[in-house]
Design a protein around this motif. Structure first.
Motif, PDB file in Angstrom:
ATOM      1  N   HIS A  19      19.164  23.680  24.414  1.00  0.00           N
ATOM      2  CA  HIS A  19      19.927  24.745  24.273  1.00  0.00           C
ATOM      3  C   HIS A  19      20.441  25.304  23.156  1.00  0.00           C
ATOM      4  O   HIS A  19      20.535  26.567  22.664  1.00  0.00           O
ATOM      5  CB  HIS A  19      21.138  24.656  25.233  1.00  0.00           C
ATOM      6  N   ARG A  34      18.062  27.290  20.676  1.00  0.00           N
ATOM      7  CA  ARG A  34      18.235  28.680  21.056  1.00  0.00           C
ATOM      8  C   ARG A  34      19.412  29.393  20.899  1.00  0.00           C
ATOM      9  O   ARG A  34      19.348  30.653  20.260  1.00  0.00           O
ATOM     10  CB  ARG A  34      17.830  28.666  22.335  1.00  0.00           C
ATOM     11  N   PHE A  35      20.497  28.596  20.862  1.00  0.00           N
ATOM     12  CA  PHE A  35      21.746  29.455  20.450  1.00  0.00           C
ATOM     13  C   PHE A  35      21.835  29.776  19.137  1.00  0.00           C
ATOM     14  O   PHE A  35      22.314  30.831  18.702  1.00  0.00           O
ATOM     15  CB  PHE A  35      22.878  28.323  21.013  1.00  0.00           C
ATOM     16  N   ILE A  46      20.015  36.949  27.897  1.00  0.00           N
ATOM     17  CA  ILE A  46      20.605  35.761  28.526  1.00  0.00           C
ATOM     18  C   ILE A  46      19.539  34.632  28.758  1.00  0.00           C
ATOM     19  O   ILE A  46      19.916  33.549  28.521  1.00  0.00           O
ATOM     20  CB  ILE A  46      21.174  36.371  29.738  1.00  0.00           C
ATOM     21  N   ALA A  92      16.920  33.979  26.872  1.00  0.00           N
ATOM     22  CA  ALA A  92      16.541  33.544  25.711  1.00  0.00           C
ATOM     23  C   ALA A  92      17.389  32.134  25.302  1.00  0.00           C
ATOM     24  O   ALA A  92      16.977  31.167  24.556  1.00  0.00           O
ATOM     25  CB  ALA A  92      16.759  34.409  24.407  1.00  0.00           C
ATOM     26  N   VAL A  93      18.707  32.118  25.747  1.00  0.00           N
ATOM     27  CA  VAL A  93      19.304  30.995  25.251  1.00  0.00           C
ATOM     28  C   VAL A  93      19.462  29.903  26.668  1.00  0.00           C
ATOM     29  O   VAL A  93      19.804  28.967  26.637  1.00  0.00           O
ATOM     30  CB  VAL A  93      20.806  31.393  25.080  1.00  0.00           C
ATOM     31  N   GLY A  94      18.923  30.323  27.852  1.00  0.00           N
ATOM     32  CA  GLY A  94      18.754  29.496  28.888  1.00  0.00           C
ATOM     33  C   GLY A  94      20.027  29.724  29.727  1.00  0.00           C
ATOM     34  O   GLY A  94      20.149  28.757  30.799  1.00  0.00           O
ATOM     35  N   ASP A  95      20.920  30.981  29.577  1.00  0.00           N
ATOM     36  CA  ASP A  95      21.805  31.033  30.539  1.00  0.00           C
ATOM     37  C   ASP A  95      21.317  31.827  31.825  1.00  0.00           C
ATOM     38  O   ASP A  95      20.130  32.124  31.639  1.00  0.00           O
ATOM     39  CB  ASP A  95      22.903  31.764  29.864  1.00  0.00           C
ATOM     40  N   ARG A 113      27.771  36.652  31.572  1.00  0.00           N
ATOM     41  CA  ARG A 113      27.616  35.178  31.520  1.00  0.00           C
ATOM     42  C   ARG A 113      28.880  34.681  32.095  1.00  0.00           C
ATOM     43  O   ARG A 113      29.875  35.120  32.007  1.00  0.00           O
ATOM     44  CB  ARG A 113      27.075  34.645  30.203  1.00  0.00           C
TER      45      ARG A 113
END
Lengths: 379, 451, 220
Positions: free
Chosen positions: A186, A189-190, B439, B441-444, C32
């Motif tokens: 994660h 990608r962050f 969203i 792209a970051v895995g959320d 989110r």
């Protein structure tokens, strides 16, 4: 102290003398800067430190070698693992102790995770000082996950006390490796998202590019270390050039500033070197988790640690640069002298040299880009 | 720790408490501004009355009393609007920062601004010993006068305006410049170097950005042919392709210039140098505490509303209701002394349209604030003089030529409207697609829980 | 500053592009889940039950398996543990622990006392919510001088130490305590040369930790 500094500032009535701190949202702790300005342009800025002095080095002479380990956390509480490791390596050199490989790997893993956490604070507070409040909170959110991982590993979120003389205190708990790998997936990608959000934001770049350029010879002269030094173009990293612990077994790049968006050695270089270092740390943790050897995580140390009289120096690459521990033993249970040399202390020296000609807003950017934490300066 | 209110013990007690809190919140949130605004509308024509049987002196007194009451109600209305704006900004910005924000005092934290106002009133009122006694105390009044006077001319609905001045937009721009006087006086009189920094920066900023703001505001005036707020709105239509923004490419440019200039006028990031938290502690309000600080705080967030309202009026069609043109309003009014209920319904509809558009623009301002960093003083000046002023001039001259073109070829307006609306829709589509992709792209995941 | 038209246009272009990305990211965060944990009343479980097992919270001593070796006292770098052991007047072979005070206000939760304990009697629990009105109430007294407990003798063929469940002793102690309970009264220090005054009839007030009754030790 103030009178000493005021004499050095040549106030002739035209300029304002301003106290930038010690209570200030952006001096990264309690540091005071006496700033002589002419409107918005600074003539000179002299730092005044000592507000956070807690006699940690003196305490080192009182509590015994293993007892000093929690105090090393407090030397730089944002990146505490490195202080732990530096002290442990110094005392192990005094004891002439070899630590088992698993302990070295665990130290590297915990240190690199701590480096990620510390750099998140560094870049986060930098963006906050420049005025963008959101990236700071996103960075702190990621740091929360790192803190959770380290809390599962050693029980504390800030003052870890994880390394011991002879190894580390605990082995990896169940499921920790998977959690960490998931976090790193994660996190990589962050970092891309963080770059898109703020690093290449035009306003941000314009604030930092070409500001407070520290040329490489000046950086070396003033003794800058770590990302500050590498941001000025000097390719020096203790993990690669004077390796210790498990670092010889990992492949990683050392990011060096090369004028990413302006001149080499400006604030943006120092900032972006930290962003790149986070990527490298993530790589190192992955490699370390993959190649973690089995075995003991703590060497056999005597119950009472009484090294022979002598001295030892250890240098570790902390998040803020080189952290060196110089421990002198006189044969008793308490050390004769413990000295911690930290990167932020020398960074204070360069502020005075580079500040003439900056604007007040640039001074904030400079201090933020040097990633100073006050506890490290004053100990 | 002792609780001010004990936590409810059972689930049903908790639900009942939540319902009561929600009712209180709705009452305050919808009732308070409506009551105040209704009072404004009622009192506005009242002050022209001459009640029979009173001597001229008493009539004058009566009218003066009405005016005073009107002023108090208007300022209170402005304060309430600004408090609700604070709430909205904090809620929106907190979700952008991955946190929850106000959610304890009142349903969804709506009454937090009431709690904050009460707290600020109860704090110790500190006046520094070396501060200029008169000016330090007077500065907040300049600021709040400059803010409250704008509410007189804001067009909330088709007939919901306190005073439909002939020089509406001119009046608004000039009256909101009183705020900079207040800021300058505050910075100077605090007798503190940090405040002085803030005041000087603010003076430079606001005075410089008046120019592009004024020039860009002239573009809708040129197109509408009148300075009156209601006149500008009536010259537009209700649908996006009838707004001034999208019927003239130069108006699009003028809107961007106007938007940026208004951000600077309102001291909003990226132009919040005068009160740059990280640098100047609190800039020109460093020495202010308690109610005086509350006034500055209130005016900053209230200006957010006023900025948005002015932008909506000038460029986004104001209160124009789709499918209900002026004929519909005329028809609903009827010929009786008091209009029929349909007219009232249409008025409320126009109010809702206005509020919705203003909230939309407000969201844009909030969004920009919490994304962009702050620019430096010299960069701010160069932005104004090297980028905004030339663009504003270009927009102005372009609009002059455009109006000449329109006089010859009237259908160009509709064509431009259609083309720009289409372009806007396409841009919005790509933007929202990128947003959605961020969203994953970051895995959320998209997750609207945790309020 | 841009000198040419090309540089000018480039400046505007990069600005627009970078804003496009930045604004889309911030907008996406609206959708989110915020990561706030709404402590203390809107969490799924009490937070102390969600903490990892190694969490270094308040210290707990299971006195039934404490061997009185004082290793924790020696390991503590800030001297916040004070122990006094005496011989049992009835049974000279037995030692009693008459004072075992841990000053949690001073404790830095480093865990150095937990490691040398031979039976695992002293442990860090996951408690962290123990704030009190008076600072002295944070000195946890694990032994009452009027009712001292004997030290644990480890059986020769012991394979484990029967420690209570972690937190089972501390939790009732914390829950039974009122937040604003009055602090313990301290006796004034004894004047030099005079015989010690007789202890009052009711329960002797607690001795100040760690100076007076413990063998003189240079404080930090």
């Amino acid at each position: 102290m103030e009178r000493l500094i005021l004499r050095r500032l040549s106030a002739d009535g035209e300029e304002m003398i301003l106290n930038f701190g010690p209570q200030h949202p952006s001096t990264h702790g309690v540091i005071n800067f006496m700033v002589e300005t002419d409107g918005e342009v600074i003539r000179k800025a002299i730092p005044e430190v000592g507000y956070l002095h807690r006699s940690i080095e003196k305490i080192g002479e009182k509590v015994g070698y293993p007892g000093f380990m929690p105090f090393t956390d407090r030397v730089d509480y944002v990146a505490a693992m490195f202080a732990n490791e530096g002290y442990a390596i110094a005392v192990e050199r005094l004891l002439k102790l070899e630590i088992p490989p698993r302990a070295r790997w665990l130290r590297a893993i915990s240190c690199e995770l701590c480096r990620i956490a510390s750099h998140l604070i560094a870049v986060g507070t930098m963006t906050m000082d420049i005025g963008a409040f959101t990236p700071m909170l996103h960075g702190v959110r990621e740091r929360e996950t790192v803190n959770d991982l380290i809390e599962a590993l050693c029980g504390a979120r800030l003052t870890y006390n994880y390394h011991r003389i002879g190894g580390v205190a605990f082995d990896l708990p169940e499921g920790w490796r998977e959690k960490t790998l998931r976090f790193l997936d994660h996190f990589d990608r962050f970092l891309t998202e963080f770059d898109r959000l703020i690093s290449f934001n035009e306003v941000y770049v314009k604030r930092l590019a070409g500001v407070a350029v520290i040329p490489a010879p000046l950086a070396i002269d003033y003794g800058l270390v770590g990302p500050n030094l590498r941001g000025s173009g000097v390719d020096f990293d203790l993990r690669r050039d004077l390796p210790y612990g498990a670092y010889p077994h990992f492949h990683f790049e050392v990011p060096v500033g090369k004028g990413f968006q302006g001149t080499t050695g400006d604030c943006f270089d120092r900032y972006y070197v930290r962003c790149l270092e986070m990527k490298e740390s993530s790589k190192i943790v992955r490699q370390a988790l993959d190649t973690l050897p089995e075995g003991e995580f703590m060497a056999k140390v005597p119950r009472r640690i009484k090294p022979e009289p002598g001295e030892a120096l250890s240098r570790v690459e902390s998040a803020r640069g080189e952290m060196a521990y110089y421990v002198v033993s006189d044969g008793t249970e308490n050390a004769w002298r413990v000295r911690a040399r930290t990167g932020s202390f020398t960074a204070m020296g360069i502020v005075e040299a580079v500040s003439p000609g900056l604007m007040v807003a640039d001074l904030v950017a400079l201090i933020a880009s040097l990633d100073v934490v006050a506890p490290e300066i004053d100990r | 720790m002792t609780e001010a209110l004990p936590l409810p013990k059972t689930a049903s007690a908790a639900r009942r408490r939540a319902r009561r809190v929600l009712a209180l919140t709705l009452a305050v949130g919808l009732g308070l501004p409506s009551a105040l605004f209704g009072a404004v509308l009622v009192l506005s024509p009242l002050r022209h009355l001459a009640p029979p049987g009173l001597s001229p002196g008493s009539v004058f007194l009566f009218r003066a009393l009405c005016l005073l009451l009107l002023a108090v109600v208007l300022v209170t209305f402005g304060a309430v609007i600004s408090g609700m704006t604070v709430w909205w900004e904090m809620r929106v910005s907190s979700r952008m920062q991955s946190r929850v924000g106000y959610n304890r005092v009142g349903a969804a934290g709506f009454l937090q601004w009431v709690a904050d106002a009460v707290k600020l009133i109860l704090k110790e009122d500190l006046v520094p010993k070396d501060a200029d006694a008169v000016l330090f105390r007077a500065a907040p009044y300049f600021v709040i006068v400059g803010f409250a006077l704008t509410f007189v001319a804001l067009p909330f609905g088709e007939s919901l305006i306190a005073a439909d001045l002939d020089v509406g937009i001119f009046y608004l721009l000039s009256v909101s410049a009183l705020v900079v006087v207040g800021i300058l006086v505050a910075g100077w009189s605090s007798n503190s170097k940090w405040s002085l920094f803030g005041g000087m920066r603010s003076a430079a900023q606001v005075i410089s950005y008046e120019i592009p703001a004024g020039l860009a505001a002239m573009v809708p005036v040129l197109m509408a042919g009148t300075l009156s707020m209601q006149g500008i709105i009536r010259s537009q239509g209700a649908w996006p392709w009838q707004w001034i923004l999208l019927t003239n490419p130069f108006a699009l440019l003028a809107f961007l210039v106007f938007f940026v200039a208004q951000l600077a006028e309102g001291n909003r990031t990226p132009f919040d140098l005068p009160e740059a938290e990280s640098e100047l502690v609190a800039g020109y309000v460093s020495e202010y505490s308690a109610f005086r600080f509350a006034i500055f705080f209130l005016v900053e967030y209230g200006n957010l509303w006023v900025m948005s309202a002015v932008a909506v009026t000038l460029f986004l069609g104001g209160w124009q209701v789709p499918f209900a043109g002026p004929a519909a309003f005329e028809a609903a009014r009827g010929v009786a002394t008091l209009p029929g209920p349909l007219w009232w319904a249409l008025e409320i509809l126009s109010l809702l349209v206005f509020v919705a558009k203003t909230v939309l623009v407000m969201n844009l301002i909030i969004w920009v604030r919490w994304t962009l960093p702050r620019i430096r003083v010299d960069q701010m000046m160069s932005l104004c003089w090297k980028y905004l002023v030339p663009f504003a001039f270009a927009a102005f001259v372009g609009t002059l030529l455009w109006q000449i073109l329109l006089a010859r070829v009237p259908w160009v307006a509709s064509l431009t409207g259609a083309v720009l609306t289409l372009g806007g829709a396409v841009t919005a589509y790509f933007f929202l697609r990128l947003t959605y992709r961020n969203i994953a792209a970051v895995g959320d995941r998209v997750d609207l829980s945790n309020w | 500053m841009p000198e040419t038209v090309r540089a000018y246009a480039l400046a505007v272009g990069t600005t627009v592009r970078s804003f496009w990305h930045g604004l889309s990211i911030t907008l996406s965060y609206l959708l989110r889940r915020p990561m706030t944990v709404q402590y203390p009343d809107r969490t799924a479980l009490p937070v102390r039950e969600m903490l990892p097992p190694r969490y270094r919270g308040f210290l707990e001593v299971d006195v039934s398996i404490c061997t009185g070796c004082q290793a924790c006292e020696r390991a503590c770098p800030i001297d916040c543990i004070a122990m006094v052991l005496e011989k049992d007047p009835q049974n000279p072979k037995q030692r009693l622990v008459t004072q075992f005070d841990i000053d949690e206000a001073k404790c830095m939760f480093c865990g150095l006392c937990v490691e040398p304990c031979p039976t695992g009697s002293i442990q860090h629990t996951q408690e962290f919510e123990a704030s009190t009105r008076h600072l002295r109430n944070l000195t946890f007294r694990w032994s009452d001088p009027l009712k001292p407990w004997p030290v644990y003798k480890v059986p020769k063929d012991a394979t484990y130490y029967p420690r209570a469940l972690l937190g089972a002793i501390l939790r009732p102690m914390l829950e039974a305590r009122a937040w604003d309970a009055p602090p313990p009264e301290f006796l004034p220090p004894e004047p030099e040369g005079k015989p010690a005054p007789a202890a009052p009839a009711k329960a002797a007030p607690p001795l100040p930790a760690p100076a007076s009754a413990a063998p003189p030790k240079p404080g930090p």
